[in-house]
Design a protein around this motif. Structure first.
Motif, PDB file in Angstrom:
ATOM      1  N   THR A  62       1.888   5.585   1.425  1.00 41.85           N
ATOM      2  CA  THR A  62       1.484   3.581   0.951  1.00 41.85           C
ATOM      3  C   THR A  62       2.343   3.180   1.910  1.00 41.85           C
ATOM      4  OG1 THR A  62       0.047   4.576  -0.706  1.00 41.85           O
ATOM      5  CG2 THR A  62       0.830   2.813  -0.278  1.00 41.85           C
ATOM      6  N   ARG A  63       1.649   1.569   2.328  1.00 42.95           N
ATOM      7  CA  ARG A  63       2.523   0.680   2.215  1.00 42.95           C
ATOM      8  C   ARG A  63       2.114  -0.619   1.375  1.00 42.95           C
ATOM      9  NH1 ARG A  63       4.442   2.001   6.937  1.00 42.95           N
ATOM     10  NH2 ARG A  63       6.208  -0.067   7.666  1.00 42.95           N
ATOM     11  N   VAL A  64       3.555  -1.489   1.306  1.00 42.86           N
ATOM     12  CA  VAL A  64       3.665  -2.431   0.211  1.00 42.86           C
ATOM     13  C   VAL A  64       3.935  -3.509   0.761  1.00 42.86           C
ATOM     14  CG1 VAL A  64       5.590  -1.856  -0.917  1.00 42.86           C
ATOM     15  CG2 VAL A  64       3.687  -3.206  -2.220  1.00 42.86           C
ATOM     16  N   LEU A  71       2.169  -7.220  -5.932  1.00 40.31           N
ATOM     17  CA  LEU A  71       2.455  -6.002  -5.598  1.00 40.31           C
ATOM     18  C   LEU A  71       0.760  -5.869  -4.928  1.00 40.31           C
ATOM     19  CD1 LEU A  71       4.632  -4.144  -7.090  1.00 40.31           C
ATOM     20  CD2 LEU A  71       4.982  -5.865  -5.447  1.00 40.31           C
ATOM     21  N   ILE A  72       0.787  -5.895  -3.122  1.00 36.68           N
ATOM     22  CA  ILE A  72       0.249  -5.260  -2.350  1.00 36.68           C
ATOM     23  C   ILE A  72      -0.240  -4.197  -1.382  1.00 36.68           C
ATOM     24  CG2 ILE A  72      -1.666  -5.379  -0.757  1.00 36.68           C
ATOM     25  CD1 ILE A  72      -2.023  -8.088  -3.176  1.00 36.68           C
ATOM     26  N   PHE A  73      -0.068  -2.947  -2.566  1.00 38.22           N
ATOM     27  CA  PHE A  73      -0.622  -1.321  -1.628  1.00 38.22           C
ATOM     28  C   PHE A  73      -1.226  -1.210  -0.987  1.00 38.22           C
ATOM     29  CE2 PHE A  73       2.084  -1.404  -5.960  1.00 38.22           C
ATOM     30  CZ  PHE A  73       3.261  -0.996  -5.746  1.00 38.22           C
ATOM     31  N   ILE A  83      -7.320  -1.772   1.342  1.00 36.78           N
ATOM     32  CA  ILE A  83      -5.934  -2.227  -0.334  1.00 36.78           C
ATOM     33  C   ILE A  83      -6.289  -1.203  -1.408  1.00 36.78           C
ATOM     34  CG2 ILE A  83      -5.782  -3.916  -1.892  1.00 36.78           C
ATOM     35  CD1 ILE A  83      -5.232  -4.493   1.395  1.00 36.78           C
ATOM     36  N   VAL A  84      -5.387   0.274  -1.585  1.00 30.94           N
ATOM     37  CA  VAL A  84      -5.111   0.864  -2.558  1.00 30.94           C
ATOM     38  C   VAL A  84      -5.389   0.160  -4.386  1.00 30.94           C
ATOM     39  CG1 VAL A  84      -4.989   2.650  -1.591  1.00 30.94           C
ATOM     40  CG2 VAL A  84      -3.474   2.210  -2.441  1.00 30.94           C
ATOM     41  N   SER A  85      -4.732  -0.503  -3.774  1.00 33.91           N
ATOM     42  CA  SER A  85      -3.564  -1.194  -5.347  1.00 33.91           C
ATOM     43  C   SER A  85      -3.326  -2.637  -5.416  1.00 33.91           C
ATOM     44  CB  SER A  85      -3.099  -0.551  -6.020  1.00 33.91           C
ATOM     45  OG  SER A  85      -2.934  -0.796  -6.892  1.00 33.91           O
ATOM     46  N   VAL A  86      -3.582  -3.855  -6.526  1.00 33.77           N
ATOM     47  CA  VAL A  86      -3.097  -5.129  -6.464  1.00 33.77           C
ATOM     48  C   VAL A  86      -2.418  -5.056  -7.674  1.00 33.77           C
ATOM     49  CG1 VAL A  86      -3.144  -7.663  -6.370  1.00 33.77           C
ATOM     50  CG2 VAL A  86      -4.965  -5.876  -5.178  1.00 33.77           C
TER      51      VAL A  86
END
Length: 98
Positions: A62-64, A71-73, A83-86
């Motif tokens: 995962t990158r951020v 934070l946009i993962f 996009i896995v998480s905001v």
């Protein structure tokens, strides 16, 4: 190789929706939420052009990206960028792993 398509995980969609709704309710206006949507869309456009723009996280997959208080993962796959998480950094960090 063609450009990768941006996709959003269910989790990321829900988190981003909750952030937008929070600011609509708090500010009694949609202005900030619309600006935030524009900002995230601009960021995803950059990701399509430079898939590895973000910093690699500890898990090695995962990158951020840091965008203000958010934070946009994301993860880069063969034909997509997911996009896995905001995450809003002003939230309780314990909620991040719930």
């Amino acid at each position: 190789m063609g450009k990768k398509k941006i996709i959003w995980s269910n989790r990321a969609e829900e988190e981003f929706k909750n952030i937008l709704e929070f600011y609509i309710e708090r500010n009694k206006s949609i202005s900030y939420s619309l600006k935030l949507i524009d900002s995230v869309e601009a960021l995803t456009t950059l990701l399509v052009k430079n898939n590895y723009l973000g910093r690699l996280t500890e898990n090695g997959t995962t990158r951020v990206l840091i965008k203000g208080n958010y934070l946009i993962f994301y993860e880069v796959h063969k034909s997509t960028i997911e996009i896995v998480s905001v995450w809003d950094n002003r939230q309780d960090p314990e909620k991040r792993f719930a």
